[in-house]
Design a protein around this motif. Structure first.
Motif, PDB file in Angstrom:
ATOM      1  N   LEU A 289     -27.687   0.833 -16.258  1.00 55.67           N
ATOM      2  CA  LEU A 289     -26.715   1.366 -15.673  1.00 55.67           C
ATOM      3  C   LEU A 289     -25.667   0.284 -15.298  1.00 55.67           C
ATOM      4  CD1 LEU A 289     -28.326   4.336 -13.521  1.00 55.67           C
ATOM      5  CD2 LEU A 289     -26.991   4.487 -15.558  1.00 55.67           C
ATOM      6  N   PRO A 290     -24.862  -0.134 -16.196  1.00 60.81           N
ATOM      7  CA  PRO A 290     -24.004  -1.223 -15.749  1.00 60.81           C
ATOM      8  C   PRO A 290     -22.733  -0.214 -14.839  1.00 60.81           C
ATOM      9  CG  PRO A 290     -23.968  -0.724 -18.374  1.00 60.81           C
ATOM     10  CD  PRO A 290     -24.605   0.260 -17.662  1.00 60.81           C
ATOM     11  N   PRO A 291     -22.386  -1.116 -13.644  1.00 63.41           N
ATOM     12  CA  PRO A 291     -21.369  -0.357 -12.996  1.00 63.41           C
ATOM     13  C   PRO A 291     -20.144  -0.250 -13.813  1.00 63.41           C
ATOM     14  CG  PRO A 291     -22.664  -2.310 -11.672  1.00 63.41           C
ATOM     15  CD  PRO A 291     -23.107  -1.972 -13.162  1.00 63.41           C
ATOM     16  N   SER A 292     -19.749  -1.304 -14.690  1.00 62.54           N
ATOM     17  CA  SER A 292     -18.725  -1.164 -15.187  1.00 62.54           C
ATOM     18  C   SER A 292     -18.358   0.103 -16.240  1.00 62.54           C
ATOM     19  CB  SER A 292     -18.254  -2.581 -16.159  1.00 62.54           C
ATOM     20  OG  SER A 292     -19.650  -2.909 -16.983  1.00 62.54           O
ATOM     21  N   GLY A 293     -19.643   0.791 -16.412  1.00 58.95           N
ATOM     22  CA  GLY A 293     -19.576   1.761 -17.562  1.00 58.95           C
ATOM     23  C   GLY A 293     -18.923   3.002 -16.841  1.00 58.95           C
ATOM     24  N   PHE A 294     -18.690   3.137 -15.480  1.00 61.40           N
ATOM     25  CA  PHE A 294     -18.410   4.290 -14.658  1.00 61.40           C
ATOM     26  C   PHE A 294     -17.011   4.224 -14.220  1.00 61.40           C
ATOM     27  CE2 PHE A 294     -22.808   3.776 -14.664  1.00 61.40           C
ATOM     28  CZ  PHE A 294     -23.334   5.086 -14.831  1.00 61.40           C
ATOM     29  N   ALA A 295     -16.384   5.274 -14.293  1.00 61.06           N
ATOM     30  CA  ALA A 295     -14.958   5.251 -13.787  1.00 61.06           C
ATOM     31  C   ALA A 295     -14.538   5.022 -12.245  1.00 61.06           C
ATOM     32  CB  ALA A 295     -14.399   6.817 -14.221  1.00 61.06           C
ATOM     33  N   SER A 296     -15.564   5.252 -11.457  1.00 65.71           N
ATOM     34  CA  SER A 296     -15.474   4.740  -9.991  1.00 65.71           C
ATOM     35  C   SER A 296     -16.940   4.492  -9.326  1.00 65.71           C
ATOM     36  CB  SER A 296     -14.804   6.075  -9.200  1.00 65.71           C
ATOM     37  OG  SER A 296     -15.844   7.091  -9.402  1.00 65.71           O
ATOM     38  N   GLU A 297     -16.747   3.943  -8.055  1.00 63.74           N
ATOM     39  CA  GLU A 297     -17.842   3.643  -7.683  1.00 63.74           C
ATOM     40  C   GLU A 297     -18.712   4.760  -7.344  1.00 63.74           C
ATOM     41  OE1 GLU A 297     -19.485   0.224  -4.584  1.00 63.74           O
ATOM     42  OE2 GLU A 297     -18.475   2.026  -3.645  1.00 63.74           O
ATOM     43  N   GLY A 298     -17.810   5.984  -6.873  1.00 62.02           N
ATOM     44  CA  GLY A 298     -18.441   7.041  -6.747  1.00 62.02           C
ATOM     45  C   GLY A 298     -19.243   7.510  -7.675  1.00 62.02           C
ATOM     46  N   ALA A 299     -18.900   7.462  -9.106  1.00 64.80           N
ATOM     47  CA  ALA A 299     -19.499   8.064 -10.136  1.00 64.80           C
ATOM     48  C   ALA A 299     -20.819   7.425 -10.604  1.00 64.80           C
ATOM     49  CB  ALA A 299     -18.660   7.895 -11.519  1.00 64.80           C
ATOM     50  N   PHE A 300     -20.621   5.893 -10.399  1.00 61.81           N
ATOM     51  CA  PHE A 300     -22.063   4.994 -10.321  1.00 61.81           C
ATOM     52  C   PHE A 300     -22.841   5.506  -9.374  1.00 61.81           C
ATOM     53  CE2 PHE A 300     -23.511   0.696  -9.309  1.00 61.81           C
ATOM     54  CZ  PHE A 300     -24.489   0.740 -10.240  1.00 61.81           C
ATOM     55  N   ALA A 301     -22.548   5.692  -8.119  1.00 62.94           N
ATOM     56  CA  ALA A 301     -23.541   6.137  -7.180  1.00 62.94           C
ATOM     57  C   ALA A 301     -24.105   7.362  -7.484  1.00 62.94           C
ATOM     58  CB  ALA A 301     -22.562   6.198  -5.849  1.00 62.94           C
ATOM     59  N   GLU A 302     -23.464   8.384  -8.024  1.00 62.48           N
ATOM     60  CA  GLU A 302     -24.081   9.482  -8.391  1.00 62.48           C
ATOM     61  C   GLU A 302     -24.995   9.376  -9.454  1.00 62.48           C
ATOM     62  OE1 GLU A 302     -21.386  13.395 -10.070  1.00 62.48           O
ATOM     63  OE2 GLU A 302     -20.709  12.381  -8.173  1.00 62.48           O
ATOM     64  N   ALA A 303     -24.682   8.510 -10.418  1.00 56.24           N
ATOM     65  CA  ALA A 303     -25.529   8.472 -11.628  1.00 56.24           C
ATOM     66  C   ALA A 303     -26.935   7.848 -11.079  1.00 56.24           C
ATOM     67  CB  ALA A 303     -25.141   7.452 -12.805  1.00 56.24           C
ATOM     68  N   LEU A 304     -26.917   6.709 -10.131  1.00 57.23           N
ATOM     69  CA  LEU A 304     -28.065   6.170  -9.584  1.00 57.23           C
ATOM     70  C   LEU A 304     -28.891   7.092  -8.809  1.00 57.23           C
ATOM     71  CD1 LEU A 304     -26.354   2.589  -8.037  1.00 57.23           C
ATOM     72  CD2 LEU A 304     -27.921   2.981 -10.241  1.00 57.23           C
TER      73      LEU A 304
END
Ligand code: GRF
Length: 214
Positions: free
Chosen positions: A64-79
């Motif tokens: 899960l590369p953080p740069s692949g997500f639109a926002s930190e929130g979206a990254f957090a949700e995926a994690l």
């Protein structure tokens, strides 16, 4: 009390590189020194050795590369979603170079450890990673460095300390030779710290960690 009751940890490991600490955890689990089930490896990049180690041990991997997500929130949700999917109840950061979003730290409060290759609070915080730590230790002329395993809080390297072990600095050390000796200590200290949680022996008093006798 933090983990509820004595039970195998359902362990998720985050790594960005070689994953030798991850490998040491798998070895400790195999040898019966760590009561944990490795349920997931999370990395921020493909192609790293940590992934090969996971595949050999049949541990599921999420890249899960953080740069692949639109926002930190979206990254957090995926994690959070992938951690929940695999039923992870404990997280070990092992050479993970990205910042863990605050929501994830909060969700695994008191159940997320990090390892740092120095004696915190010295040589920690932003900018102190990899060889830079050992270079700084040598430049400073320290006689002793070491390893710290600590709980993760919202900042870099500031959470309550669970275990530390010193490593003497030799006069002819290079950053590389020192890193190698420190890493050897990491490989036994990290599983040891995790096992304290598996045995439910860790008590947090303010920012001090107390360890109950076995
Ligand atoms: C270790 O030195 C660890 O302390 C630091 O990153 C390094 C990771 O090494 N946080 P590895 O990927 O476990 O081999």
């Amino acid at each position: 009390m933090m983990h509820g009751s004595s039970a195998p940890l359902r362990l998720a490991v985050f790594a960005s590189g070689g994953g030798s600490n991850f490998g040491a955890m798998l070895k400790a689990i195999g040898a019966g020194r760590l009561d944990a089930e490795p349920v997931l490896l999370i990395t921020d990049r493909p192609g790293i050795s940590a992934i090969e180690k996971a595949e050999r041990a049949e541990v599921p991997v999420a890249v899960l590369p953080p740069s692949g997500f639109a926002s930190e929130g979206a990254f957090a949700e995926a994690l959070l979603e992938v951690l929940a999917q695999h039923g992870a109840d404990f997280v070990a950061l092992a050479g993970y170079l990205k910042k863990i979003p605050a929501e994830v730290v909060q969700a695994y409060r008191h159940r997320m450890l990090n390892i740092h290759p120095a004696l915190l609070p010295a040589f920690g915080g932003k900018g102190f990673y990899g060889q830079r730590i050992h270079e700084a230790v040598l430049e400073h002329g320290c006689r002793v460095t070491g390893v710290t395993v600590h709980l993760v809080d919202a900042e870099y390297d500031t959470g309550p300390i669970v275990l530390q072990e010193p490593v003497p600095v030799k006069q002819d050390d290079t950053p590389r030779s020192l890193a190698a000796r420190v890493l050897q200590v990491e490989h036994h200290l990290y599983p040891k710290a995790l096992q304290l949680f598996a045995e439910d022996r860790v008590i947090l008093e303010d920012r001090r960690v107390l360890i109950r006798e076995a």
